[in-house]
Design an enzyme around this catalytic site. Structure first.
Site, PDB file in Angstrom:
ATOM      1  N   SER A 123       3.473 -19.183  -7.479  1.00  0.00           N
ATOM      2  CA  SER A 123       3.320 -17.750  -7.262  1.00  0.00           C
ATOM      3  C   SER A 123       4.614 -17.136  -6.696  1.00  0.00           C
ATOM      4  CB  SER A 123       2.112 -17.476  -6.359  1.00  0.00           C
ATOM      5  OG  SER A 123       1.534 -16.224  -6.678  1.00  0.00           O
ATOM      6  N   LYS A 175      -8.167   6.964   1.305  1.00  0.00           N
ATOM      7  CA  LYS A 175      -7.480   6.548   2.523  1.00  0.00           C
ATOM      8  C   LYS A 175      -8.052   5.259   3.098  1.00  0.00           C
ATOM      9  CE  LYS A 175      -4.295   7.054   5.565  1.00  0.00           C
ATOM     10  NZ  LYS A 175      -2.898   6.816   5.152  1.00  0.00           N
TER      11      LYS A 175
END
Length: 303
Positions: A123, A175
């Site tokens: 990764s 948010k």
């Protein structure tokens, strides 16, 4: 009477001195115990190859980038080996290290930078390695995992069971996306997935650029899978099957070093028992930022 007092003072003097020596000895022992694990900055007197360890989960790029910059600007260093043993880590942190490796690769034409994958180079760690001039890996190394992950625990049911309420005030629909106290809305899930897809594309483009491959070819295998070093070699994800010692020899040969090269390691941060007592201990304490870092985020990470 005077003789008795003299003896008491004499015993106090000797006792106090012995206690002081004991305390000094203990502090000295602790100090040198903490220092004892430090690696020598270099060994031997031959031409130099620097070794920078990329070890463990990548959460901060600061130390690795600083070490790479130092060796890149040192004219006595003929090459840099990035010794990789990492499952990856944060998206931005991995990208910063990748950019520094690529900068050295592009700007320092006389400075070779290679990656040697030990146990794991997956990764984000593979993302970084792909920018180097050459990737070495053991046959049994774990390589690949070109993908992005974001995960957290939703404890909304637990709050309801405990008869607790999560109260959130916000301005902006998205948010508090990912709030673990409630389920995501379909629009929030779509929003997060779009971020992950964009990061995935960045990863694919970076590997394609570093490996000088077609983006479509990298995308076709960018499904999060890992492979052994032997498999990765056949897929052209690594350039040579070799352990660290062979990587050192091959790198030395490629930069014209004759004989045994001198391996240079960055000095490790030295901490002692005295630091814990008198120094800054903030690195050892969990701040809010560190706790958040462990809970929320996007990762190039093989789990």
């Amino acid at each position: 009477m005077a003789e008795g007092r003299s003896r008491v003072w004499l015993w106090l003097l000797f006792g106090g001195g012995a206690f002081l020596l004991f305390v000094v000895a203990v502090f000295t022992l602790v100090y040198f115990t903490f220092r004892g694990g430090d690696q020598e900055s270099f060994s031997g007197f031959g031409e130099k190859i620097a070794v920078v360890d990329l070890d463990g989960v990548i959460l901060s790029p600061k130390q690795t980038v600083s070490q790479l910059k130092k060796f890149a600007d040192d004219d006595s260093i003929k090459a840099i080996i990035l010794h990789v043993n990492s499952p990856g880590g944060g998206v931005a942190a991995s990208e910063e290290i990748y950019r520094e490796v690529k900068r050295i690769h592009d700007a320092k034409k006389k400075k070779r930078i290679v990656a040697s994958i030990e146990t794991v180079g997956a990764s984000g760690a593979y993302y970084v390695a792909s920018a180097s001039d050459k990737i070495y890996a053991d046959k049994g190394s774990i390589v690949g995992s070109i993908g992005v992950i974001a995960q957290w625990v939703n404890y909304g049911e637990l709050l309801r069971w405990a008869k607790l309420k999560d109260i959130t005030l916000k301005a902006g629909e998205f948010k508090d996306t990912g709030n673990p106290a409630r389920e995501m809305t379909p629009s929030e899930r779509e929003y997060l997935q779009s971020l992950i897809d964009n990061m995935h594309t960045q990863f694919i483009q970076a590997v394609a650029d570093g490996r000088k491959a077609k983006e479509a070819d990298i995308r076709s295998i960018a499904n999060g899978k890992v492979w052994t070093g032997e498999q990765a070699f056949s897929m052209k994800l690594v350039d040579q099957i070799a352990d660290f010692e062979e990587a050192v020899k091959d790198t030395a040969k490629s930069v014209g070093i004759k004989g045994e090269p001198s391996l240079v390691y960055p000095p490790k941060t030295r901490r002692s028992g005295l630091d814990l007592i008198f120094g800054d201990v903030s690195d050892y304490l969990p701040t809010r930022e560190k706790l958040l870092e462990q809970q929320v985020g996007f990762y190039y990470l093989w789990k």
